[in-house]
Design an enzyme around this catalytic site. Structure first.
Site, PDB file in Angstrom:
ATOM      1  N   SER A 145       0.867  -1.191   0.000  1.00  0.00           N
ATOM      2  CA  SER A 145       0.000   0.000   0.000  1.00  0.00           C
ATOM      3  C   SER A 145       0.892   1.225   0.000  1.00  0.00           C
ATOM      4  O   SER A 145       2.067   1.148   0.400  1.00  0.00           O
ATOM      5  CB  SER A 145      -0.857  -0.010   1.278  1.00  0.00           C
ATOM      6  OG  SER A 145      -1.518   1.231   1.449  1.00  0.00           O
ATOM      7  N   TYR A 158      -2.158  -0.784  10.564  1.00  0.00           N
ATOM      8  CA  TYR A 158      -2.132  -1.017   9.110  1.00  0.00           C
ATOM      9  C   TYR A 158      -0.845  -0.455   8.512  1.00  0.00           C
ATOM     10  O   TYR A 158      -0.134  -1.138   7.758  1.00  0.00           O
ATOM     11  CB  TYR A 158      -3.362  -0.357   8.473  1.00  0.00           C
ATOM     12  CG  TYR A 158      -3.505  -0.592   6.991  1.00  0.00           C
ATOM     13  CD1 TYR A 158      -3.946  -1.823   6.498  1.00  0.00           C
ATOM     14  CD2 TYR A 158      -3.217   0.407   6.062  1.00  0.00           C
ATOM     15  CE1 TYR A 158      -4.090  -2.047   5.140  1.00  0.00           C
ATOM     16  CE2 TYR A 158      -3.358   0.197   4.701  1.00  0.00           C
ATOM     17  CZ  TYR A 158      -3.796  -1.034   4.243  1.00  0.00           C
ATOM     18  OH  TYR A 158      -3.934  -1.253   2.894  1.00  0.00           O
TER      19      TYR A 158
HETATM   20  P1  NAP Z   1     -11.116  -6.698  -0.069  1.00  0.00           P
HETATM   21  O1  NAP Z   1     -11.993  -6.771  -1.246  1.00  0.00           O
HETATM   22  O2  NAP Z   1     -11.711  -6.580   1.299  1.00  0.00           O
HETATM   23  O3  NAP Z   1     -10.150  -7.940  -0.123  1.00  0.00           O
HETATM   24  C1  NAP Z   1      -9.466  -8.447   0.972  1.00  0.00           C
HETATM   25  C2  NAP Z   1      -9.359  -9.949   0.748  1.00  0.00           C
HETATM   26  O4  NAP Z   1      -8.541 -10.514   1.775  1.00  0.00           O
HETATM   27  C3  NAP Z   1     -10.720 -10.638   0.822  1.00  0.00           C
HETATM   28  O5  NAP Z   1     -10.870 -11.460  -0.313  1.00  0.00           O
HETATM   29  C4  NAP Z   1     -10.656 -11.442   2.101  1.00  0.00           C
HETATM   30  O6  NAP Z   1     -11.358 -12.659   1.945  1.00  0.00           O
HETATM   31  C5  NAP Z   1      -9.153 -11.694   2.245  1.00  0.00           C
HETATM   32  N1  NAP Z   1      -8.798 -11.883   3.646  1.00  0.00           N
HETATM   33  C6  NAP Z   1      -8.951 -11.020   4.674  1.00  0.00           C
HETATM   34  N2  NAP Z   1      -8.519 -11.576   5.808  1.00  0.00           N
HETATM   35  C7  NAP Z   1      -8.080 -12.818   5.484  1.00  0.00           C
HETATM   36  C8  NAP Z   1      -7.516 -13.883   6.226  1.00  0.00           C
HETATM   37  N3  NAP Z   1      -7.319 -13.798   7.548  1.00  0.00           N
HETATM   38  N4  NAP Z   1      -7.191 -15.033   5.571  1.00  0.00           N
HETATM   39  C9  NAP Z   1      -7.396 -15.149   4.240  1.00  0.00           C
HETATM   40  N5  NAP Z   1      -7.916 -14.171   3.486  1.00  0.00           N
HETATM   41  C10 NAP Z   1      -8.250 -13.021   4.103  1.00  0.00           C
HETATM   42  O7  NAP Z   1     -10.121  -5.456  -0.175  1.00  0.00           O
HETATM   43  P2  NAP Z   1      -8.991  -5.076  -1.247  1.00  0.00           P
HETATM   44  O8  NAP Z   1      -8.963  -3.615  -1.279  1.00  0.00           O
HETATM   45  O9  NAP Z   1      -9.145  -5.846  -2.500  1.00  0.00           O
HETATM   46  O10 NAP Z   1      -7.658  -5.550  -0.476  1.00  0.00           O
HETATM   47  C11 NAP Z   1      -6.659  -6.354  -1.080  1.00  0.00           C
HETATM   48  C12 NAP Z   1      -5.289  -5.849  -0.639  1.00  0.00           C
HETATM   49  O11 NAP Z   1      -5.069  -4.541  -1.161  1.00  0.00           O
HETATM   50  C13 NAP Z   1      -5.099  -5.744   0.879  1.00  0.00           C
HETATM   51  O12 NAP Z   1      -3.845  -6.248   1.258  1.00  0.00           O
HETATM   52  C14 NAP Z   1      -5.149  -4.247   1.121  1.00  0.00           C
HETATM   53  O13 NAP Z   1      -4.440  -3.850   2.261  1.00  0.00           O
HETATM   54  C15 NAP Z   1      -4.507  -3.729  -0.158  1.00  0.00           C
HETATM   55  N6  NAP Z   1      -4.799  -2.329  -0.434  1.00  0.00           N
HETATM   56  C16 NAP Z   1      -6.080  -1.914  -0.643  1.00  0.00           C
HETATM   57  C17 NAP Z   1      -6.309  -0.563  -0.883  1.00  0.00           C
HETATM   58  C18 NAP Z   1      -7.704  -0.019  -1.095  1.00  0.00           C
HETATM   59  O14 NAP Z   1      -7.879   1.199  -1.027  1.00  0.00           O
HETATM   60  N7  NAP Z   1      -8.696  -0.843  -1.383  1.00  0.00           N
HETATM   61  C19 NAP Z   1      -5.243   0.347  -0.921  1.00  0.00           C
HETATM   62  C20 NAP Z   1      -3.961  -0.138  -0.709  1.00  0.00           C
HETATM   63  C21 NAP Z   1      -3.743  -1.470  -0.471  1.00  0.00           C
HETATM   64  P3  NAP Z   1     -12.093 -13.378   3.191  1.00  0.00           P
HETATM   65  O15 NAP Z   1     -12.700 -12.289   4.017  1.00  0.00           O
HETATM   66  O16 NAP Z   1     -13.050 -14.324   2.578  1.00  0.00           O
HETATM   67  O17 NAP Z   1     -11.025 -14.129   3.916  1.00  0.00           O
END
Ligand code: NAP
Length: 261
Positions: A145, A158
């Site tokens: 991130s 985070y």
């Molecule tokens: P998201 O749609 O909420 O995806 C997060 C995914 O992680 C979900 O599929 C969730 O599936 C899985 N997850 C969460 N806890 C878990 C666990 N304990 N074990 C296995 N799987 C787990 O959000 P996203 O934005 O796509 O996030 C993906 C990545 O991008 C993250 O690392 C996040 O920090 C990073 N990111 C996001 C943003 C943003 O603004 N969206 C910005 C920078 C970085 P389950 O709940 O089914 O396990």
């Protein structure tokens, strides 16, 4: 038209059922990879897997695991290997993004965020490492991130976890530089996924602002004043995974509209 450079690769994507992880799975499927999608909730994983089978004719396996649990990760990697052969590409994407003033962060909340966002990288990487090192073009890409290179208020666990993710990326790139394994991080800015929907709802509750005003609180960090599309992050990840990207290692690629130059 995708390059099909990954037609012989098996890629394991954590958090592959939603948001950025599902977009990465689509991009890798378009390049011909066999996929294992890992997460805790079967429904979205199966939904994404079915869409990849239908849309790309992809060979997709689903594994249920909490990535902060080493035993569960080892079991998921073993099942992935049994289904699709050695894991040549590891995408460390699963993550959580709670927010709270630092003074009210409990030890339990701290541990949970570090567990999912940082311990999991240790577990998944060690579990897949023998395969990754034996692969002709092994790849680890961690979705970190912009919070891995700068601080934001009200999200200390985070920010700490994502700085750790980038530290681990750099350490592994240095340690394995003499092998065919590359290790990189992609750093999205605020992106249009469920994580941001939750953040918008939290801001609304805390401040009484409208959804648009709350969203503007997040998009103001991006000089382009917009949310990043998951597919844009996935493009960068797919590029790093190609065999032709072998000289790129130890890097943190910002996909953030110029937020971090
Ligand atoms: P998201 O749609 O909420 O995806 C997060 C995914 O992680 C979900 O599929 C969730 O599936 C899985 N997850 C969460 N806890 C878990 C666990 N304990 N074990 C296995 N799987 C787990 O959000 P996203 O934005 O796509 O996030 C993906 C990545 O991008 C993250 O690392 C996040 O920090 C990073 N990111 C996001 C943003 C943003 O603004 N969206 C910005 C920078 C970085 P389950 O709940 O089914 O396990």
């Amino acid at each position: 038209m995708a390059s099909r450079q990954l037609k012989d690769a098996h890629a394991l994507v954590t958090g592959g059922g939603s948001g950025i992880g599902a977009a990465i799975a689509r991009a890798l499927a378009a390049e011909g990879a066999r996929l294992t999608l890992v997460g805790r909730t079967r429904g979205p994983l199966e939904e994404t897997a079915n869409a990849l089978r239908t849309g790309y004719g992809a060979d997709v396996h689903v594994a249920i695991a909490d990535v902060s649990d080493r035993e569960a990760v080892d079991t998921a990697c073993a099942a992935a290997r049994a289904q699709h052969g050695p894991i040549g590409i590891l995408i460390n994407n699963a993550g959580i993004a709670p927010s709270a003033p630092f003074a009210s962060v409990t030890a339990e909340a701290w541990r949970k965020t570090i567990g999912v966002n940082l311990d999991a990288l240790f577990h998944c990487t060690q579990s897949a490492l023998p395969d990754l090192l034996a692969a002709p073009a092994g790849r680890i890409v961690t979705v970190a991130s912009t919070a891995g290179v700068k601080g934001y208020a009200y999200t200390a666990p985070y920010v700490a976890s994502k700085h750790g993710a980038i530290g681990l990326t750099r350490a592994l790139a240095a340690e394995y530089a003499r092998t065919a394994l590359t290790v990189n991080a992609v750093c999205p800015g605020f992106s249009d996924t469920g994580i941001v929907d939750t953040a918008v709802a939290r801001i609304q509750t805390a401040t009484g602002r409208s959804a648009d005003q709350a969203k503007a609180e997040l998009t103001r960090f991006n000089p382009q004043r917009r949310l990043i599309e998951p597919a844009e992050v996935a493009e960068a990840v797919a590029w790093l995974c190609r065999p032709s990207s072998r000289s790129i290692t130890g890097q943190t690629i910002m996909v953030a509209g110029g937020e971090v130059m």
